[in-house]
Design an enzyme around this catalytic site. Structure first.
Site, mmCIF file in Angstrom:
data_model
loop_
_atom_site.group_PDB
_atom_site.id
_atom_site.type_symbol
_atom_site.label_atom_id
_atom_site.label_comp_id
_atom_site.label_asym_id
_atom_site.label_seq_id
_atom_site.Cartn_x
_atom_site.Cartn_y
_atom_site.Cartn_z
ATOM 1 N N CYS A 32 1.141 -1.289 -0.142
ATOM 2 C CA CYS A 32 -0.094 0.319 0.363
ATOM 3 C C CYS A 32 0.932 1.399 0.161
ATOM 4 C CB CYS A 32 -0.989 -0.017 0.975
ATOM 5 S SG CYS A 32 -2.117 1.481 1.734
ATOM 6 N N CYS A 35 -0.091 3.649 2.289
ATOM 7 C CA CYS A 35 0.727 3.985 4.010
ATOM 8 C C CYS A 35 2.142 3.789 4.053
ATOM 9 C CB CYS A 35 0.206 2.176 3.924
ATOM 10 S SG CYS A 35 -1.146 1.434 4.529
#
Length: 111
Positions: A32, A35
């Site tokens: 991600c 993230c």
């Protein structure tokens, strides 16, 4: 080196739900991009507010039970737990100022 501690399905109860301090949980995954962007922001919050809150990371791919329990469908999902309950949520990568504003009431140590 991350200032945030990694937690797992196995130790989530002990590290988060039974914590004496409020705990910010970063639900994330290796793949991600957002993230990875919010990781350093949470590390800074962890370092600057260590006396008030704990900051931990839970990899949703490696720990699906807790992610499923809390209905995590979008990451990064940043949840603040206090007294074993979710009290605040922030979804998506946000700048440090936005996260500090969102969680402000928990970032000052209790007197």
């Amino acid at each position: 080196m991350s200032a945030a501690k990694n937690v797992t399905d196995a130790d989530f109860r002990t590290e988060v739900l039974e914590s004496d301090k409020p705990v910010i949980v970063d639900f994330w995954a290796e793949w991600c991009g957002p993230c990875r962007m919010v990781g350093p922001v949470l590390d800074a919050i962890a370092a600057e507010h260590a006396d008030a809150v704990e900051v931990v990371k839970l990899n949703v791919d490696e720990n699906p039970a807790v992610a499923s329990q809390y209905g995590i469908t979008s990451i990064p999902a940043i949840y603040l737990f206090s007294g074993g309950e979710v009290v605040k949520k922030a979804i998506g990568a946000k700048p440090k100022s936005a996260l500090e504003k969102e969680f402000a009431e928990y970032l000052t140590p209790a007197s």
